[in-house]
Design a protein around this motif. Structure first.
Motif, mmCIF file in Angstrom:
data_model
loop_
_atom_site.group_PDB
_atom_site.id
_atom_site.type_symbol
_atom_site.label_atom_id
_atom_site.label_comp_id
_atom_site.label_asym_id
_atom_site.label_seq_id
_atom_site.Cartn_x
_atom_site.Cartn_y
_atom_site.Cartn_z
ATOM 1 N N ASP A 36 5.449 -45.822 -73.310
ATOM 2 C CA ASP A 36 4.475 -45.377 -72.306
ATOM 3 C C ASP A 36 3.172 -44.889 -72.942
ATOM 4 O OD1 ASP A 36 3.667 -45.060 -69.669
ATOM 5 O OD2 ASP A 36 4.272 -42.952 -69.609
ATOM 6 N N ASP A 37 3.159 -44.731 -74.258
ATOM 7 C CA ASP A 37 1.916 -44.332 -74.937
ATOM 8 C C ASP A 37 0.985 -45.523 -75.163
ATOM 9 O OD1 ASP A 37 3.119 -41.852 -75.099
ATOM 10 O OD2 ASP A 37 3.731 -42.081 -77.192
ATOM 11 N N THR A 203 18.554 -39.995 -71.066
ATOM 12 C CA THR A 203 17.602 -40.039 -72.173
ATOM 13 C C THR A 203 16.327 -39.353 -71.701
ATOM 14 O OG1 THR A 203 16.687 -42.145 -71.411
ATOM 15 C CG2 THR A 203 18.521 -42.243 -72.962
ATOM 16 N N LEU A 204 15.736 -38.521 -72.556
ATOM 17 C CA LEU A 204 14.533 -37.819 -72.100
ATOM 18 C C LEU A 204 13.387 -38.798 -71.877
ATOM 19 C CD1 LEU A 204 14.126 -34.249 -73.485
ATOM 20 C CD2 LEU A 204 15.401 -35.126 -71.563
ATOM 21 N N GLU A 205 13.297 -39.824 -72.707
ATOM 22 C CA GLU A 205 12.356 -40.902 -72.392
ATOM 23 C C GLU A 205 13.069 -41.843 -71.430
ATOM 24 O OE1 GLU A 205 10.064 -44.611 -74.630
ATOM 25 O OE2 GLU A 205 12.167 -44.217 -74.987
ATOM 26 N N PRO A 206 12.509 -42.027 -70.236
ATOM 27 C CA PRO A 206 13.156 -42.965 -69.314
ATOM 28 C C PRO A 206 13.077 -44.382 -69.879
ATOM 29 C CG PRO A 206 11.411 -41.684 -68.218
ATOM 30 C CD PRO A 206 11.270 -41.460 -69.693
ATOM 31 N N ARG A 288 12.532 -40.476 -62.821
ATOM 32 C CA ARG A 288 13.820 -39.832 -63.087
ATOM 33 C C ARG A 288 14.899 -40.211 -62.066
ATOM 34 N NH1 ARG A 288 16.102 -38.951 -67.620
ATOM 35 N NH2 ARG A 288 13.971 -38.610 -68.350
ATOM 36 N N MET A 714 17.576 -33.979 -62.566
ATOM 37 C CA MET A 714 18.058 -33.148 -63.673
ATOM 38 C C MET A 714 18.455 -31.756 -63.201
ATOM 39 S SD MET A 714 16.165 -33.807 -67.206
ATOM 40 C CE MET A 714 15.857 -35.402 -67.894
ATOM 41 N N ALA A 715 17.947 -31.363 -62.036
ATOM 42 C CA ALA A 715 18.346 -30.053 -61.516
ATOM 43 C C ALA A 715 19.768 -30.099 -60.967
ATOM 44 C CB ALA A 715 17.369 -29.604 -60.432
ATOM 45 N N HIS B 44 4.738 -35.284 -73.437
ATOM 46 C CA HIS B 44 5.574 -36.312 -72.820
ATOM 47 C C HIS B 44 6.003 -35.937 -71.409
ATOM 48 C CE1 HIS B 44 6.788 -37.317 -77.223
ATOM 49 N NE2 HIS B 44 5.678 -37.931 -76.874
ATOM 50 N N ALA B 45 6.016 -36.926 -70.545
ATOM 51 C CA ALA B 45 6.581 -36.739 -69.206
ATOM 52 C C ALA B 45 8.018 -37.231 -69.232
ATOM 53 C CB ALA B 45 5.769 -37.534 -68.187
ATOM 54 N N SER B 46 8.920 -36.482 -68.619
ATOM 55 C CA SER B 46 10.326 -36.914 -68.641
ATOM 56 C C SER B 46 10.972 -36.801 -67.270
ATOM 57 C CB SER B 46 11.106 -36.108 -69.671
ATOM 58 O OG SER B 46 12.463 -36.478 -69.654
ATOM 59 N N CYS B 47 11.290 -35.573 -66.822
ATOM 60 C CA CYS B 47 11.959 -35.469 -65.511
ATOM 61 C C CYS B 47 10.950 -35.457 -64.378
ATOM 62 C CB CYS B 47 12.845 -34.231 -65.453
ATOM 63 S SG CYS B 47 11.952 -32.670 -65.266
ATOM 64 N N GLU B 48 9.738 -35.036 -64.673
ATOM 65 C CA GLU B 48 8.662 -34.960 -63.682
ATOM 66 C C GLU B 48 9.020 -34.084 -62.482
ATOM 67 O OE1 GLU B 48 5.987 -38.628 -63.655
ATOM 68 O OE2 GLU B 48 7.944 -39.521 -64.051
ATOM 69 N N HIS B 49 9.977 -33.171 -62.659
ATOM 70 C CA HIS B 49 10.178 -32.178 -61.612
ATOM 71 C C HIS B 49 10.475 -30.795 -62.191
ATOM 72 C CE1 HIS B 49 14.111 -34.357 -61.901
ATOM 73 N NE2 HIS B 49 14.627 -33.157 -61.854
ATOM 74 N N VAL B 51 12.152 -29.517 -64.738
ATOM 75 C CA VAL B 51 13.449 -29.049 -65.233
ATOM 76 C C VAL B 51 13.568 -29.173 -66.755
ATOM 77 C CG1 VAL B 51 15.947 -29.351 -65.090
ATOM 78 C CG2 VAL B 51 14.540 -29.664 -63.050
ATOM 79 N N CYS B 52 13.117 -30.289 -67.313
ATOM 80 C CA CYS B 52 13.516 -30.622 -68.696
ATOM 81 C C CYS B 52 12.612 -30.028 -69.765
ATOM 82 C CB CYS B 52 13.592 -32.132 -68.873
ATOM 83 S SG CYS B 52 11.994 -32.936 -69.044
#
Lengths: 793, 166
Positions: A36-37, A203-206, A288, A714-715, B44-49, B51-52
């Motif tokens: 994504d970069d 994975t933290l990177e989707p 996510r 993730m919540a 970096h964007a990851s969960c976008e809500h 949390v992470c």
């Protein structure tokens, strides 16, 4: 050429040392390059409209309103993509009877799970594409959804894919010895039912991919967050009708993989198809919710199991009935039958017993497809095996360590073949157990546990021995017809300044591949690791290889690197011998200098040799070979897999009032053969343990009975956080594989394999005096309180 | 997206010590403004809500989630990302400790993790391991199992306290 690994004072002794990772400084300074970069000229973004139904017929698709959104370039339906992209069928010939219907990049006619991609919207910005995607109208006619595993084969359950005849994707029965007779004559039989929840990798990177098609060059380039660039090259070429040599897959930094990024995903193939249609770069990055609904899921097994033992605790027989539900399709090209197959292969793994029966039944469901995720099948097989062994020990009034010692293969018994017909070259169960006992002070801990129990504090100690499958040969996928490389290659060259470049077909996912390769090449050639630049993850540049999966990077890719480095050293010394008028075998390379082997006296720096070879080749004898580049490939051939072994222990406290589990400490002693970089191995094991602990205590994908995924954030899908995790003590026994000079086996999955079983046994050790037992993961406070009878509704 | 969100807003702020002006859609998140408009891909964007913690950056001296803040809200703010923190050298010891202890694997959580740790270390003293773990529980890491990160933070805190005492 050989290396005297036993001598720590040998020259260039980098193998076995903690050497820092060359790529780490970049990542701590914000200079990583994830998909994504990357921004390319004329790049557009694709967003997918996904089925909100678990199972539905796709009717009319109205894109008019969406197409009017500013920035929207094109909108594609399944039929549009099918014109340029052929569907795939994920079966393997050696998994007899495995079936799965053709799967398209975008669903055509029918959507089969919540998240199945149906329409693709391409726009100049992701925001515009997302806005437009919300305006696409799809006329769905809901169909009955199959969502319960154990009733999937019942006569009154609808058949998910009518063409397949029934909902059974795969079934395998393995029988060895006389199981019924062994159970009939046993002193004790213990039976239990186990459950492992549906997980996903988070994975933290989707998942991310950027694909460009340049028709002027006839070249497709994909920047892809993947573990298997060469496999993806083949897949794109095959399904988009391109010559394989015209597809280049580049894999720069990848933000977490764990098996999630080794599969073929329909939306990623659709992205490549769209790039080909539009002849411009197209980027797809999952959000996510898409990660939760479309990244592969895993585990989701229910297992009925029993064990038979004699009066002395000797295991007589095991009988395993494993069920797993894989979602709507078998996942391409590795298939979704592997995890169930692994359960059959791995149950009872550490133990010397004769009578074994195991069956796996793999069924279709209208849920997200499942496939291989870190430690494939191992956490299930280890939990079932170790759970049964502990229960048998309790039944006999025997210490859990003692019953294991009485049954584990003797350390001098190898080679042996297990009742599951797995062949073990050399394992160290007893030495590992002895080391664990010393590390954790088992007796002291038992005394502390007993003391605290008097005060009403319920602590538990759980032990889990395990085996782990690493270094796979073509027996894993290749023999089934999949173009997935089990061999790997490495090219090592010396440039004029004496620096070394190594190109490898294994990939860096953060586990430290590039450091491991750098130190192997450094030792093999005879330079400092800092003089070695490692390049991975580019199909146009590196030798053909398999990438990262099944803990193969060090064992397979590392050996290829060692052999190519030793070959380069030979080439360099041949030139040096001619220049120095000395026999090549009287010379060595140490710390970047050609030296006299006997005295260590420096004769010539490598940069001088480089200067002569590259710029004054006229001064060398005519016909003298001067190839300062060497390539070697490696494949295992004596054993289908290099098994490793280990044993883990968990110490924890159960709050009998709230049902909460507090992890106090965790130990793992494992044997991955030759250790190349102790720190990297330890951190692989720690990271793997914590993923296993997540499965034991927190992680569970929930669906309702209609197939709606309920916790897609993730919540709501809990993964381990720093405050809940224990410190972990790691120890090693080294039994190098004899298949390679390097002797390395895999280390990346051992932690995940054994941790859930250790925690389960520790919780049950704590609960046993209270008459309670848990076997369904994750072990939430609610499940523990139910087991204790404190919740009964 | 409604018409209201399509409205653009002029903002002026400092990012990594440099004055920045922009005209941003009202719905643009700060993390997207940094990554897409300024090319600061170190965050970096990851969960976008929220949390992470992967997108954690510093805004006016506080560690905040770049995915929970709109760019428009950062008008007039002082923003620091990992690129700027690296250039000024304020977390050099922490970065070195991360490399030495292998407190990162894939590196995707690392920028946010470092931003959260900076906030903790700036409080001074030597936090115990439980405090470090608690402070970092808004930052997910799926690779390391956290222990190496806790070790790195502890070692830097001790080293800084030692220097302060000397």
């Amino acid at each position: 050429m050989t290396i005297s690994f036993g001598n720590p004072d040998r020259p260039n002794s980098y193998i076995g040392k903690t050497v820092p990772r060359p790529n780490a400084p970049r990542l701590v300074q914000g200079r990583g390059k994830y998909v994504d970069d990357i921004v390319l000229p004329r790049m557009a973004h694709v967003v997918f409209v996904r089925s909100p139904h678990a199972h539905a017929k796709i009717g009319a698709i109205d894109t008019a309103e969406a197409a009017a959104v500013k920035g929207v370039l094109r909108i594609f339906t399944g039929a549009d993509i099918a014109e340029v992209c052929t569907p795939w069928v994920a079966v393997l010939a050696h998994l007899k009877g495995l079936k799965s219907p053709p799967q398209h990049a975008l669903a055509v006619d029918r959507a089969c799970w919540v998240g199945d991609p149906v329409v693709a919207v391409v726009a100049t910005s992701r925001a515009a594409a997302e806005e437009a995607a919300a305006l696409v109208e799809v006329d769905y006619a809901p169909l009955p959804a199959v969502t319960d595993m154990m009733s999937a084969l019942d006569a009154d359950t609808p058949v998910l894919h009518p063409d397949m005849g029934d909902n059974l994707a795969f079934r395998r029965l393995h029988e060895e010895g006389d199981v019924e007779a062994a159970f009939a004559s046993a002193h004790k039989v213990v039976e239990a039912r186990f459950k492992t929840a549906r997980h996903t990798g988070v994975t933290l990177e989707p998942r991310s991919i950027l694909v460009d098609w340049n028709p002027a060059e006839g070249q497709m380039t994909a920047w892809h967050a993947t573990q298997a660039p060469h496999m993806m090259q083949t897949v794109f070429a095959k399904h988009l009708d391109l010559p394989e040599g015209r597809v280049r897959v580049i894999c720069d930094d990848v933000g977490g993989s764990y098996g999630i990024k080794v599969h073929v995903y329909p939306d990623e193939v659709a992205t490549a198809a769209i790039a080909k249609i539009m002849a411009r770069p197209i980027k797809f990055v999952a959000d996510r919710l898409e990660s939760f609904t479309t990244d592969i899921h895993a585990r989701d097994h229910e297992i009925g199991a029993r064990i038979a033992v004699d009066e002395t605790g000797k295991i007589l027989a095991m009988d395993i009935d494993d069920w797993t539900a894989i979602g709507a399709y078998s996942v391409y090209p590795r298939t979704s039958a592997i995890e169930g197959n692994q359960v059959v292969n791995l149950c009872g793994g550490p133990y010397d017993f004769a009578h074994y029966r195991a069956q796996t039944s793999v069924v279709f469901q209208n849920k997200t497809p499942t496939c291989q995720y870190r430690a494939v099948g191992h956490p299930i097989a280890v939990a079932v095996t170790e759970g049964l062994v502990d229960m048998a020990a309790a039944e006999l009034g025997m210490d859990p360590v003692e019953i294991r010692r009485r049954n584990m293969y003797a350390d001098d018994a190898y080679p042996v073949t297990s009742p599951a017909k797995m062949r073990f070259e050399g394992l160290s169960h007893h030495a590992s157990m002895d080391k664990l006992m010393a590390l954790m002070d088992y007796e002291g801990l038992r005394a502390e546990q007993a003391e605290l129990r008097k005060k009403g504090i319920h602590r538990g100690i759980g032990i889990a021995s395990f085996i782990e499958l690493t270094n796979p040969s073509p027996f894993m996928y290749g023999i089934g017809g999949a173009r997935i490389s089990a061999q790997d290659g490495c090219t090592v060259r010396m440039d004029p300044d004496g620096s070394i470049v190594a190109l490898s077909g294994v990939t860096e996912q953060g586990q430290g591949t590039e450091a491991m390769l750098a130190q192997i090449v450094a030792e093999g050639v005879g330079v400092a690791p800092g003089r070695v630049r490692v390049i991975t993850g580019d199909t146009q540049v590196t030798p053909y290889g398999g990438g990262t999966w099944a803990s193969r990077g060090a064992g397979i890719g590392g050996e290829a690197a060692l052999q190519s480095a030793l070959a380069l050293k030979g080439s360099i010394l041949e030139v040096a011998g001619a220049m120095l008028q000395a026999p090549a075998d009287a010379l060595d390379i140490r710390d970047g200098q050609v030296v006299d082997t006997a005295t260590g006296e420096a004769r010539m720096p490598l940069e001088e040799l480089g200067r002569i070879v590259y710029f004054r080749g006229d001064t060398l004898p005519k016909g003298l070979p001067r190839e300062l580049v060497q390539t070697r490939h490696f494949i295992t051939s004596d054993y289908p897999f290099a098994f490793t072994n280990g044993v883990q222990a968990s110490y924890l406290e159960v709050d009998t009032g709230t049902g909460e589990v507090k992890l106090l400490k965790h130990w793992c002693v494992e044997d991955c053969g030759r250790i190349i970089n102790p720190q990297l191995v330890d951190e692989q094991i720690r990271g793997g343990i914590v993923q296993g602990l997540g499965g034991a205590l927190f992680e569970e994908i929930h669906y309702d009975e209609d197939g709606q995924l309920l916790n897609g954030s993730m919540a709501d899908y809990l993964v381990p956080m720093a405050a809940e995790m224990p410190d972990m003590v790691i120890g090693h026994v080294e039994t190098p594989t004899m298949e390679s000079t390097l002797g390395a086996k895999g280390a990346g999955e051992a932690g995940t394999a054994g941790a859930p079983a250790a925690v389960m046994n520790a919780i049950n050790d704590a609960l046993r005096p209270l008459g309670a037992q848990v076997t369904a993961m994750p072990f939430t406070p609610e499940r523990i309180l139910r087991a204790m009878g404190q919740i009964e509704d | 997206m409604t018409e209201a969100f399509r409205d653009r807003i002029d903002i002026a702020l400092t990012v990594n010590g440099e004055a920045v002006e922009g005209r941003v859609p009202a719905g643009r998140h700060l993390i997207d403004f940094l990554r897409l408009d300024l090319g600061l891909t170190g965050s970096h964007a990851s969960c976008e809500h929220g949390v992470c913690g992967a997108c954690t950056i510093h805004v006016d001296g506080q560690a905040v989630r770049g995915c929970l803040m709109l760019a428009a809200q950062a008008d007039g703010a002082e923003v620091w990302t990992l690129e700027g923190l690296t250039e000024t050298g304020v977390i050099r010891d922490l970065q070195d400790a991360f490399v030495e202890r292998n407190a990162l694997q894939c590196g995707y959580c690392t920028p946010g993790m470092l931003a959260s740790i900076k906030e903790l270390l700036d409080m001074g003293g030597v936090p115990d391991r439980a405090t470090i773990r608690e402070h970092l529980s808004g930052n997910y890491c799926r690779c390391t199992g956290y222990e190496a990160i806790i070790d790195a933070v502890e070692s830097v805190a001790k080293a800084r306290a030692g220097e302060a005492a000397a």
